[in-house]
Design an enzyme around this catalytic site. Structure first.
Site, short mmCIF file in Angstrom:
data_model
loop_
_atom_site.label_atom_id
_atom_site.label_comp_id
_atom_site.label_asym_id
_atom_site.label_seq_id
_atom_site.Cartn_x
_atom_site.Cartn_y
_atom_site.Cartn_z
N SER A 323 -30.06 22.87 27.85
CA SER A 323 -30.20 24.30 27.61
C SER A 323 -29.12 25.07 28.40
O SER A 323 -28.53 26.03 27.89
CB SER A 323 -31.60 24.74 28.04
OG SER A 323 -31.67 26.13 28.10
N TRP A 326 -25.79 24.45 26.74
CA TRP A 326 -25.71 25.16 25.45
C TRP A 326 -25.06 26.53 25.64
O TRP A 326 -24.33 27.01 24.78
CB TRP A 326 -27.12 25.31 24.87
CG TRP A 326 -27.18 26.10 23.59
CD1 TRP A 326 -27.07 25.61 22.33
CD2 TRP A 326 -27.36 27.51 23.44
NE1 TRP A 326 -27.17 26.62 21.41
CE2 TRP A 326 -27.35 27.81 22.07
CE3 TRP A 326 -27.53 28.57 24.35
CZ2 TRP A 326 -27.49 29.10 21.58
CZ3 TRP A 326 -27.67 29.85 23.85
CH2 TRP A 326 -27.66 30.11 22.49
N HIS A 327 -25.33 27.15 26.80
CA HIS A 327 -24.82 28.51 27.02
C HIS A 327 -23.32 28.55 27.22
O HIS A 327 -22.69 29.57 26.95
CB HIS A 327 -25.53 29.15 28.22
CG HIS A 327 -26.92 29.59 27.91
ND1 HIS A 327 -27.98 28.73 27.98
CD2 HIS A 327 -27.41 30.77 27.47
CE1 HIS A 327 -29.08 29.38 27.63
NE2 HIS A 327 -28.76 30.61 27.30
N GLY A 328 -22.75 27.48 27.72
CA GLY A 328 -21.31 27.53 27.90
C GLY A 328 -20.79 26.35 28.68
O GLY A 328 -21.55 25.63 29.33
N PHE A 464 -21.73 32.90 23.50
CA PHE A 464 -22.36 31.57 23.49
C PHE A 464 -22.41 31.05 22.06
O PHE A 464 -22.90 30.02 21.80
CB PHE A 464 -23.77 31.63 24.09
CG PHE A 464 -23.79 32.25 25.47
CD1 PHE A 464 -22.79 31.92 26.38
CD2 PHE A 464 -24.75 33.14 25.84
CE1 PHE A 464 -22.77 32.49 27.65
CE2 PHE A 464 -24.76 33.71 27.11
CZ PHE A 464 -23.77 33.39 28.01
#
Lengths: 464, 339
Positions: A323, A326-328, A464
């Site tokens: 998770s 996933w954001h960066g 993102f």
């Protein structure tokens, strides 16, 4: 195209009118055209990528459904997941994990074409790639498990992937929920327009008035934590917590409001997350579409909680680390994810059980704010500087000149959020009589026109 | 609820009333404080125009001071101290150019006391690095606050991005394209006719044969900043200055264009006399064009000696106290002559 841009205020009414003027059988084409314009407005080149993902996953799902053997189904599933994740990795993570390493940089220095590619990847992240890739992957997985039937109309499927209200920052919708609504023959219904307009109004208020006004305090503090008196650093971190919430929540409301005008209900992405009484509760309230995606497509396939304690711990950590990632492509996001994983495990295994809900909520909020420092910081050292700033270890002596009205507006936002309880804003408005409602609308409109942040700011989650 | 006029009309009325009240409240309460941050040049103009006979509009050249200066006065303050019987104040914001001055000049009230307007004319601002600066998007956003519309409308333009906002990538791309392809059209022979071909032939080496990186970079920078010819039909600064001349005429304000000093000695020693000749060629275009249009052009291009330029590793129009005084006295003399 940004929701908070002048062009969107022209785009939306035009698409709305054309949609309801056109016969039902052509509406998918209009939505597709509008969605591609919406996306291509930023960089049309990346439409090719969106088109490729659409075409490939459409074919994969069709082949999965058509396949006679489980083996063939599996081949198409893994092919689809592999291609999707490869594209995501290439555009989002390749530069961070490979391109920025010294041997690759050295090689690129001597090879112009490689250097060009590395430069391109370091600067160009296709907007919303993580959102639409996840949405598309969930469709293929659902078809594989028989939870959804494969869509036979390529154009209709392309609309599902690129539906403009939620294309670039979610909510990440499931095929079974969105596609049927998109296919349904809609007509102009007053209640839909009323709900949509209410959500749009509140969404623009939350984004342009709350989030954008907090940006000055956040930027000032995170740019130079050594400059400010410690309590301004604390205010800066708290401001970021509310800025990112208001920014993303505002986006989600505008997305829901826009879709509602067309008769489509998008899922709720937030449910007053800072009132959560624990980290498990927080993740049921924050970015719900992503956390449920990870639950359904990662956590449960890994075995969920029907495994040994050790394996479960590992599963939880995997989900939270993914998770974060996933954001960066940055270690700070991984640390942010790891912290949440750690909180989750502490909450589960801690021998001390707190009974007071207020205390639990406060501790959760403090923990979440602490993790936000890593989310917002450029790197680990930067995060350390901000932490030192909040602990008065940097001896800054300057006072920030954030206008008082910003905090007054934040308080008003907080009151509305408390007052509406679990009701969505559009249904919350029904509690008032017509005079009360229109007083509230007039107040929100006044704030948007006069008190919104004067900078033209993109949504944080666009990157993102 | 149904689609009936009696339901829709009062709701529309509330929306319209809210917009009208918002516009009124914004202008009365929030506009001026916001202008102080977002549009400082107009903010000062609205105040200064009632107390001054002359205004001096410029960029950082006006207020930059050397750490060694004992006299910290700005150029505009020095001018003010040298013009008896007149009062002049300075309006300055870093990186401003004619495109930013124009909307502010348009806002000058014809009933104001101002009868003389001095504008800096920075030769570099006509060149590609400034035209394609990555700061341009931010400047154009500020420009929204300077338009002659209702302040609330201007604010919404800035907030909703209703302005040309070129990305940094785009600006860089355009600048590099110009360096490669824009031909330097002058009426005398040059060895090279584009910035890239010119700078690629400038190499500085140390005694040990290695490249003198600093000196070479500075020489290249001089080429990038000054090796261009002003295309009077396409250069955006020309269009803006032309418009400024017209606006000043219409408002009955005497316009002075102060061509700022550039470091010609360094341009000569680092790049060669060809570059100086190009600079003077451009200067002549400006002097001839704007004198013919009725503005008073104060040509200070060669006025300030090299030792008075404050920064030695970059091309700027930042002068020490002697440089500032030289320019101020020249401008003051012209103002007094036209008093």
């Amino acid at each position: 195209m940004l929701f908070n841009s002048w062009i969107y205020f022209l785009f939306l009414p035009v698409v709305f009118v054309c949609y309801f003027v056109l016969p039902h059988k052509w509406r998918w084409l209009l939505l597709l055209f509008a969605s591609y314009i919406f996306y291509g407005w930023w960089k049309w080149e990346f439409l090719l990528l969106l088109g490729f993902t659409t075409l490939f996953d459409f074919t994969s799902a069709y082949q999965i459904e058509k396949a006679n053997t489980q083996k063939n189904k599996k081949v198409w599933l893994f092919l689809s997941l592999g291609i999707n994740l490869s594209i995501l990795f290439f555009f989002k993570y390749f530069y961070f994990f490979v391109g920025s390493t010294e041997p690759v940089q050295r090689f690129a220095h001597d090879h112009q074409s490689v250097k060009g590619l590395i430069d391109f990847l370091s600067k160009s992240l296709p907007v919303g790639i993580s959102f639409y890739t996840f949405q598309s992957m969930s469709y293929v997985i659902d078809v594989y498990y028989g939870r959804s039937k494969a869509e036979r109309h390529l154009g209709q499927f392309a609309v599902f992937i690129s539906y403009f209200p939620q294309l670039v920052a979610g909510p990440i919708e499931r095929f079974s929920h969105l596609n049927e609504q998109l296919k349904k023959k809609q007509s102009v219904i007053y209640a839909n327009i009323q709900s949509g307009a209410r959500l749009l109004l509140y969404g623009f208020f939350v984004k342009m008035v709350i989030a954008d006004n907090l940006s000055y305090t956040v930027t000032s503090v995170f740019d130079n934590p050594a400059k400010w008196v410690y309590y301004w650093n604390i205010v800066g971190v708290l401001s970021f917590a509310f800025q990112i919430y208001a920014d993303f929540f505002g986006y989600s409301l505008i997305a829901q409001g826009t879709a509602k005008l067309f008769g489509v209900d998008l899922m709720d992405n937030f449910n007053r997350p800072y009132l959560a009484s624990g980290i498990t509760d927080f993740w049921k309230r924050w970015h719900i579409s992503l956390s449920s995606w990870f639950k359904d497509y990662v956590y449960i396939p890994l075995g969920g909680n029907r495994v040994t304690k050790g394996r479960w711990t590992l599963n939880v950590l995997i989900v939270f680390l993914l998770s974060g990632l996933w954001h960066g492509a940055n270690y700070t996001f991984i640390i942010w994810g790891a912290l949440h994983g750690l909180y989750y495990l502490i909450e589960r295994f801690s021998p001390v059980k707190i009974k007071s809900i207020a205390l639990k909520s406060s501790l959760t909020f403090i923990g979440v704010c602490f993790a936000w420092i890593f989310f917002r910081a450029n790197d680990f050292n930067h995060a350390t500087m901000v932490m030192k700033g909040t602990l008065a270890q940097l001896n800054g002596d300057r006072q920030l000149d954030t206008p008082a009205f910003v905090f007054v507006l934040l308080a008003i936002f907080g009151l509305i959020e408390l007052w509406r309880a679990n009701a969505r804003f559009d249904t919350f408005c029904n509690r008032f009589n017509v005079y009360g409602r229109w007083t509230l609308y007039a107040f929100l409109l006044f704030c948007i026109l006069v008190l919104s942040g004067s900078e033209y700011q993109a949504f944080i989650y666009f990157r993102f | 609820m149904e689609w009936r006029f009696k339901h829709i009309a009062p709701r529309l009325l509330v929306i319209i009333l809210t917009v009208i009240i918002s516009a009124f409240v914004y202008k009365k309460i929030y506009w001026i404080p916001e202008l102080k941050d977002q549009g400082p040049m107009l903010y000062n103009l609205l105040e200064y125009q009632w107390h001054n006979d002359a205004l001096y509009m410029g960029e950082s050249s006006n207020y930059w001071v050397s750490p060694d200066d004992s006299d910290k006065r700005t150029i505009s303050d020095m001018i003010n101290d040298s013009i008896s019987g007149m009062r002049l104040s300075g309006l300055q914001v870093p990186a401003y150019h004619a495109g930013m001055f124009l909307p502010v000049v348009k806002q000058l009230d014809t009933k104001s006391r101002v009868k003389h307007l001095v504008l800096t004319m920075n030769l570099r601002s006509f060149g590609q690095p400034w035209i394609f600066s990555t700061q341009e998007g931010a400047l154009l956003r500020t420009k929204c606050f300077y338009y002659d519309y209702h302040p609330l409308y201007n604010r919404l333009c800035a907030t909703l991005g209703y302005y040309h906002n070129p990305s940094a990538d785009y600006q860089d791309k355009m600048m590099l394209h110009a360096f490669e392809h824009d031909s330097i059209k002058v009426n005398f022979p040059l060895k090279w006719y584009t910035i890239n071909s010119w700078k690629d032939h400038i190499v500085y080496t140390n005694k040990d044969g290695s490249t003198d990186e600093d000196k070479q970079a500075l020489a290249h920078h001089y080429v990038k900043a000054y090796a261009f010819s002003i295309d009077t039909s396409n250069n955006p600064r020309i269009k803006d200055f032309d418009e400024i001349v017209k606006v000043c005429k219409a408002k009955g304000v005497k316009l002075y264009l102060n061509i700022l000093s550039e470091n010609l000695q360094w341009a000569d020693s680092l790049v060669g006399p060809d570059l100086v000749q190009v600079m003077k060629y451009n200067r002549n275009i400006l002097v001839n064009r704007y004198s013919a249009m009725g503005a008073t052009v104060i040509d200070n291009l060669e006025l300030v000696p090299a030792e008075s330029f404050g920064e030695k590793n970059w091309t700027t129009e930042h002068y020490d106290q002697n440089g500032r005084l030289l320019i101020a006295l020249r401008v003051a003399a012209v103002l007094m002559k036209n008093k």
